[in-house]
Design a protein around this motif. Structure first.
Motif, short mmCIF file in Angstrom:
data_model
loop_
_atom_site.label_atom_id
_atom_site.label_comp_id
_atom_site.label_asym_id
_atom_site.label_seq_id
_atom_site.Cartn_x
_atom_site.Cartn_y
_atom_site.Cartn_z
N THR A 3 30.38 48.04 61.28
CA THR A 3 31.07 49.31 61.13
C THR A 3 31.89 49.26 59.84
O THR A 3 32.23 48.17 59.37
CB THR A 3 32.00 49.58 62.32
N PHE A 14 28.35 38.32 67.23
CA PHE A 14 26.96 38.19 67.63
C PHE A 14 26.29 37.05 66.88
O PHE A 14 26.77 36.64 65.82
CB PHE A 14 26.20 39.48 67.31
N PRO A 15 25.14 36.59 67.38
CA PRO A 15 24.39 35.60 66.61
C PRO A 15 24.03 36.16 65.23
O PRO A 15 23.85 37.36 65.08
CB PRO A 15 23.14 35.38 67.45
N LEU A 16 23.94 35.26 64.25
CA LEU A 16 23.70 35.70 62.87
C LEU A 16 22.39 36.45 62.69
O LEU A 16 22.30 37.37 61.89
CB LEU A 16 23.69 34.49 61.93
N GLU A 17 21.37 36.02 63.41
CA GLU A 17 20.04 36.62 63.19
C GLU A 17 19.84 37.90 63.99
O GLU A 17 18.77 38.47 64.01
CB GLU A 17 18.94 35.62 63.52
N MET A 18 20.87 38.33 64.69
CA MET A 18 20.73 39.55 65.47
C MET A 18 20.82 40.75 64.53
O MET A 18 21.74 40.85 63.73
CB MET A 18 21.83 39.63 66.50
N GLY A 19 19.84 41.64 64.65
CA GLY A 19 19.81 42.81 63.78
C GLY A 19 20.80 43.84 64.24
O GLY A 19 20.89 44.14 65.42
N GLY A 20 21.56 44.39 63.33
CA GLY A 20 22.50 45.44 63.69
C GLY A 20 23.35 45.77 62.50
O GLY A 20 23.30 45.09 61.48
N GLN A 21 24.11 46.85 62.63
CA GLN A 21 24.94 47.28 61.51
C GLN A 21 26.40 46.94 61.76
O GLN A 21 26.85 46.96 62.89
CB GLN A 21 24.79 48.79 61.31
N GLU A 48 20.55 30.26 67.45
CA GLU A 48 21.93 29.95 67.08
C GLU A 48 22.51 28.82 67.92
O GLU A 48 23.31 28.04 67.44
CB GLU A 48 22.76 31.23 67.27
N ASN A 84 14.31 40.32 69.39
CA ASN A 84 15.36 39.86 68.48
C ASN A 84 16.60 39.40 69.25
O ASN A 84 17.21 38.39 68.93
CB ASN A 84 15.71 40.99 67.51
#
Lengths: 121, 342, 153
Positions: B159, B150-157, C112, C104
Motif C-alpha cells: 500500500t 508475508f513471505p518474500l515470494e508471495m505476489g501482492g502489492q 521461505e 503461489n
C-alpha cells in the motif's frame, strides 16, 4: 467457435479479478482473506445454481479464478450427495478437486526444496 | 545540579561523548542518497550465511567491532553493550552479544532502539556505572518481512503508506568525558534526553506505521520542550527515526495542534535513507534506519560543524502480529537524545 | 466478553485526519492491470482446456483436473523462479485470484521456511494461507452436499 471461448475466458476471468482488486483496494482485505472469501463464495454460488451458467459461458474464465475452485468443490459435493447420499456429500468435493490439491502439494514441496527466496529490490 | 527535569527529561552532569560510530547496510540502502557514507555496503544480504537471521547478527557484531576499531579498542575494553533489534526474543542482539562477550543489556524498543540505547548508555556513564558503552541496533528487510508480513515470494502489492525495513546495523561508542584516546568524533556530546511514553491513538493498519508512531513522536517532543523549557529553534535539527513521508506529515500536524511550530527543522531518517525514486512507498523503517543514518551521516555532519544542536528522536511502532490478529492497535514510542557539538 | 473500549475524542479526531490525508492507491489503473493479467491467466487456462478436450479427448472431469494441475504447476514454478511476486506487484488481484495465486500462496511460505527444516518449516508453513482456503472451501462444500441430501431425501 474457439476464439469466442478465449474472448469470454478473458473477459469473465478478468472481471472476477477486478472484483478481487476492488476488495483489496477499497476494503484493504489481505490476499489471504480474499482467497478464502472467493473459494467460499464460489461454493455458495454453485449451490444456488448461479455459477454453472458462468462456467458454460466462459470456461476457464470461470474455473481458473479461485471461485472456480469453490465451484468444483460445491459441484462435486452436490453430485456426490445425489449419487451416494451422505457419504458422497463428504467425499464429493475433495474427489473433484483432488488433482489440483495434490499438484499444489507436490509442486509446492518440490519448488521449495529446489529454490531459495530472493531479496526484493 | 538537577539531573532530572519534570517526569521524563534528564540532563547529564558530565555529558558522555560519542567517540565513534560503525555502520553496515544492504545493497538497496547502499544505492540510496547516503550510500557513500556507510562503512560497508553488502552486495549479498545473506553475507555468506545460511539464513538472513544469521546474517543480521553478523551485521550487528560487525557494526560494533567497526565502532570499536575506530578507537583502537577491543571488546574486552568495553564495560557494557546495549542494543536490540526487531526479531522475537531479540535474537540478533543476544547472539551477537554472545560473540562479543561484552556485559550486555538487551533492549526492545522496536525502531526506537538506537535512541533508547544512547539514552540509557549516557545515563549509566553519567551515573558512574560505566566508562565505555557500546550502543547498537539492527534490522534486516528479509527477517522483518517474514516475521511481520508475508513471505518474500508471495505476489501482492504494497500500500502507498507502507515503508521498507532498512537492512542495516549501526553502533555508537559512548565514552566518559575524560576519555583522551583515539576517536572518530571529538566534539559530539550527549547532554540530555527525554524518555518517551507509550502513546496509542488507535491506528490498526500495520502498513501505516508512520501514522501509528507520529503521536508518540509529538508527545515526546512536547514533553521535552515543556520540561526543558526550550523551544524548537534551540535546535538546528530535530531528527525522527522512521516516520516516513506520511508519518512526518502527521507529526507536523500533531505538533501544530500542540502549538509547536517545527520551523522547517524536522528531518526524518526514513526519508533520508532512500530516494523517492527507489520504490519504497513512504520511506525506510526499522531499528537499523535511524541507527545507520545517525552513525554514518548525522554524526559526521555534526562533527564537521554543520549543526551544533540536534534532537535525535528515534520512533518505534511496538506492533506485534499476535496483538494485531487479536484486533489491538499499534502503540508507538519515541525517545529523544540531545546531541551537542562542543 | 470485554466490551470494546470507547474511542476518546482525540483518537477519533486523529484517525479521521489519518483517513483523510493518507496517500491512496490508484484504484482504476490497479483494476485495469488486474483485469488484463487475470484475463490472460484465464486464457492460458482456456488453452489447456482446449488441449485436454480436443487433443487428449478427456471427459469434463479430466479436463477440469488437467487444467487445475497445469495451472498450479505454472504458478508454483514461477514462484520458485522468483517471477510470480513481480507479476503480483504489478497485477495485484489479477495474479492473486486465479488458482496460480493459490499455488503461489503455498510455495512462497514453503520456500521461505526451508531453513527451519523440511517438516516443521516447509511442510507446516506451506498451508499458512492455503490451509484456511481448504478449510472454508471444503467445509462449505460438505455443508452444501449435506443440504443437497436433505433436499433430495
Amino acid at each position: 467457435m474457439e476464439w469466442m471461448d478465449f474472448f469470454w475466458a478473458f473477459v469473465i476471468g478478468g472481471a472476477i479479478c477486478v472484483v478481487g482488486q476492488l476488495l483489496i483496494s477499497l476494503t484493504r482485505l489481505t490476499p489471504a482473506r480474499i482467497l478464502v472469501l472467493f473459494v467460499t463464495v464460489g461454493v455458495v454460488l454453485t449451490a444456488l445454481g448461479l455459477y454453472e451458467p458462468l462456467v458454460e459461458l466462459a470456461g476457464a474464465g470461470a474455473t481458473v479464478p479461485l471461485t472456480g475452485f469453490g465451484y468444483a468443490l460445491g459441484k462435486g459435493a452436490m453430485e456426490g450427495a445425489m449419487e451416494k447420499g451422505i457419504l458422497g456429500a463428504f467425499t464429493g468435493g475433495i474427489t473433484a478437486t483432488a488433482g489440483g490439491v495434490a499438484a499444489a502439494i507436490l509442486f509446492g514441496y518440490l519448488n521449495a526444496v529446489i529454490f531459495t527466496p530472493k531479496t526484493k529490490k | 545540579m538537577q539531573k532530572r527535569l519534570g517526569k521524563q527529561t534528564v540532563v547529564f552532569e558530565a555529558p558522555p561523548r560519542i567517540a565513534a560510530g560503525g555502520t553496515i547496510v544492504g545493497d538497496v540502502e547502499g544505492e540510496g542518497p547516503l550510500g557513500s557514507y556507510f562503512d560497508l555496503v553488502l552486495q549479498d544480504d545473506t553475507w555468506g550465511e545460511e539464513s538472513w537471521e544469521k546474517a543480521e547478527r553478523k551485521m550487528f557484531e560487525h557494526a560494533v567491532r567497526r565502532a570499536l576499531a575506530r578507537c583502537a579498542m577491543q571488546p574486552p575494553q568495553i564495560d557494557l553493550l546495549l542494543g536490540g533489534d526487531l526479531l522475537n526474543q531479540i535474537i540478533t542482539a543476544n547472539f551477537a552479544a554472545r560473540e562479543l562477550s561484552i556485559p550486555f543489556l538487551g533492549l526492545y524498543g522496536a525502531c526506537s532502539t538506537m535512541a533508547e540505547s544512547l539514552l540509557l548508555g549516557s545515563m549509566l556513564i553519567d551515573g558512574g556505572y560505566a566508562e565505555r558503552v557500546a550502543c547498537a541496533a539492527t534490522s534486516h528487510f528479509c527477517t522483518a518481512e517474514r516475521q511481520y508480513r508475508f513471505p518474500l515470494e508471495m505476489g501482492g502489492q504494497t500500500t502507498p503508506t507502507a515503508q521498507r525495513t532498512v537492512t542495516g546495523a549501526g553502533a555508537s561508542l559512548l565514552v566518559a568525558p575524560g576519555y583522551a584516546g583515539n576517536a572518530q568524533f571529538e566534539h559530539i556530546f550527549a547532554t540530555g534526553g527525554t524518555i518517551g511514553r507509550v502513546v496509542d491513538l488507535g491506528i490498526t493498519d500495520a502498513s501505516n506505521m508512520g501514522a501509528a508512531m507520529a503521536p508518540a513522536a509529538a508527545d515526546t517532543l512536547a514533553a521535552h520542550l515543556r520540561e526543558k523549557e526550550c523551544s524548537v529553534t534551540d535546535y538546528d535539527v530535530i531528527v525522527t527515526g522512521d516516520l516516513g513521508r506520511f508519518g512526518s506529515e502527521m507529526f507536523a500536524e500533531l505538533c501544530r495542534d500542540k502549538g509547536i511550530d517545527l520551523a522547517n527543522r524536522h528531518q526524518d531518517c526514513g526519508n533520508m535513507i532512500f530516494s523517492p525514486a527507489q520504490k519504497v512507498d513512504c520511506g525506510g523503517s526499522g531499528c537499523g534506519c535511524s541507527a545507520v543514518t545517525l552513525n554514518a551521516y548525522l554524526l559526521k555532519r555534526m562533527e564537521q560543524g554543520d549543526f551544533t544542536r540536534m534532537l535525535f528522536m528515534a520512533t518505534g511502532a511496538l506492533m506485534s502480529p499476535t496483538a494485531g490478529m487479536q484486533g489491538d492497535s499499534i502503540p508507538g514510542i519515541a525517545h529523544a537524545v540531545v546531541l551537542e557539538r562542543r | 466478553m470485554e466490551k470494546k473500549r470507547q474511542k476518546t475524542p482525540q483518537e477519533q479526531r486523529y484517525q479521521q485526519q489519518v483517513k483523510e490525508k493518507m496517500p491512496r492507491s490508484k484504484t482504476l489503473p490497479q483494476c485495469l492491470r488486474a483485469f488484463v493479467v487475470g484475463g490472460l491467466i484465464c486464457c492460458i487456462g482456456q488453452a489447456v482446456r482446449a488441449f485436454g478436450e480436443n487433443t487428449l479427448a478427456l471427459d469434463p472431469d479430466g479436463v477440469a483436473a488437467l487444467t487445475a494441475i497445469v495451472m498450479v504447476f505454472l504458478g508454483a514454478t514461477l514462484t520458485g523462479l522468483g517471477v510470480y511476486d513481480k507479476i503480483g506487484a504489478w497485477a495485484g488481484a489479477g495474479s492473486v485470484v486465479p488458482i496460480t495465486g493459490f499455488a503461489n500462496s503455498i510455495v512462497s511460505p514453503a520456500m521461505e521456511f526451508k531453513r527451519e527444516g523440511l517438516i516443521l518449516g516447509t511442510a507446516a508453513k506451506m498451508f499458512t494461507i492455503a490451509g484456511p482456503v481448504l478449510v472454508y472451501g471444503i467445509g462449505a462444500s460438505v455443508v452444501v452436499g449435506l443440504i443437497t441430501c436433505l433436499l433430495a431425501g
